[in-house]
Design a protein around this motif. Sequence first.
Motif, short mmCIF file in Angstrom:
data_model
loop_
_atom_site.label_atom_id
_atom_site.label_comp_id
_atom_site.label_asym_id
_atom_site.label_seq_id
_atom_site.Cartn_x
_atom_site.Cartn_y
_atom_site.Cartn_z
N GLU A 120 0.83 -1.21 0.00
CA GLU A 120 0.00 0.00 0.00
C GLU A 120 0.86 1.25 0.00
O GLU A 120 0.57 2.24 -0.70
N GLN A 121 1.93 1.22 0.77
CA GLN A 121 2.85 2.36 0.86
C GLN A 121 3.44 2.71 -0.51
O GLN A 121 3.47 3.87 -0.90
N GLU A 122 3.89 1.70 -1.24
CA GLU A 122 4.54 1.95 -2.52
C GLU A 122 3.55 2.28 -3.63
O GLU A 122 3.95 2.64 -4.73
N SER A 123 2.27 2.18 -3.34
CA SER A 123 1.23 2.58 -4.30
C SER A 123 0.77 4.00 -4.05
O SER A 123 -0.14 4.49 -4.72
N SER A 124 1.39 4.67 -3.09
CA SER A 124 1.01 6.04 -2.73
C SER A 124 2.17 7.00 -3.02
O SER A 124 3.26 6.81 -2.50
#
Length: 241
Positions: A120-124
Motif C-alpha cells: 500500500e505504501q509503494e502505491s502512494s
Amino acid sequence: MTSPVVVAIDGPSGSGKSSVSKAVAARLGLAYLDTGAMYRAATVWSMQTADLDDAVSVATAVRAMPLVMGLDPAAPGVELDGRDIAVTIRSTEVTAAVSKVASNLEVRSELKRLQREIIEQESSPVQAVHSGGRGIVAEGRDITTVVAPDADARVLLTASEEARLRRRSLEVHGAADTEAVDATRDQVLRRDRDDAKVTQFQVAADGVATVDSSDLDFEQTIDAVLAVVTQVTGREVAPSA
C-alpha cells in the motif's frame, strides 16, 4: 503519472522468483519486496530472542521485530535492529530453521500484515519510500492468493523439478553436476513440502497467469512476465527515467 501497478509473483523454490522479480521491478521502475527474506529475518530474530520450539514465544518475538526491508531492486537489503543481515539470512543455519518459523500461523499473519502495508505504501506517491508511488513487485509464498489477491498482475512462476534443482545448485554450490544437485535436492524439495502445509503456491489460482520457465533463459523469463503485466493491465508500463 499513471496509476500505480502491483505485480505479485509466486512459485516454488528454485523457480527464479527473486532474480526475475528484481529484474521486472527494475525494468518497470517499481519497488521490490522479497517476502521470503522477511521470513528469514523473522527466523534470525527468533533464534536470537525466542525459543524456536515454542510457537507462542516465536510469534511474540516476531510481532516486536525491528525489521526494515530495502525496496530497491538493485540493492534490496534487509536490516534488523539496525544491522544489515542480508548475508546472515542466507546461511545454512537459517535455511534449516526457516520452515519452523514460516509455518507458524501467527507469524504468517503478522508478516502478511506488514507486507500489505508495504504494498500500500509503494502505491502512494505520498508514502512511497522507493517507487514514488509507481507501485511494487512483491514475490513469495501467499502473494498471489492471500497477501495481494487484488494485484494488477498475478503470476505463478514455475519450472520443472530438474530445472529448479539445477538453478538452485548453481546458486548455492556454483555447479550443477550430479553431486551438487543431490546436495541441493533435500533443501529445495523439503522447503516446498513444508510450506505446502500452510500455503498453496504450486498451482495457479483463478486469475493467476502461469509462466513456465523450464525451457526459458533468464531474459526470456523476464520478457514473459512483462508480457503478462502488459496483457492484464491493458497498457505498457513505462520504466522510470
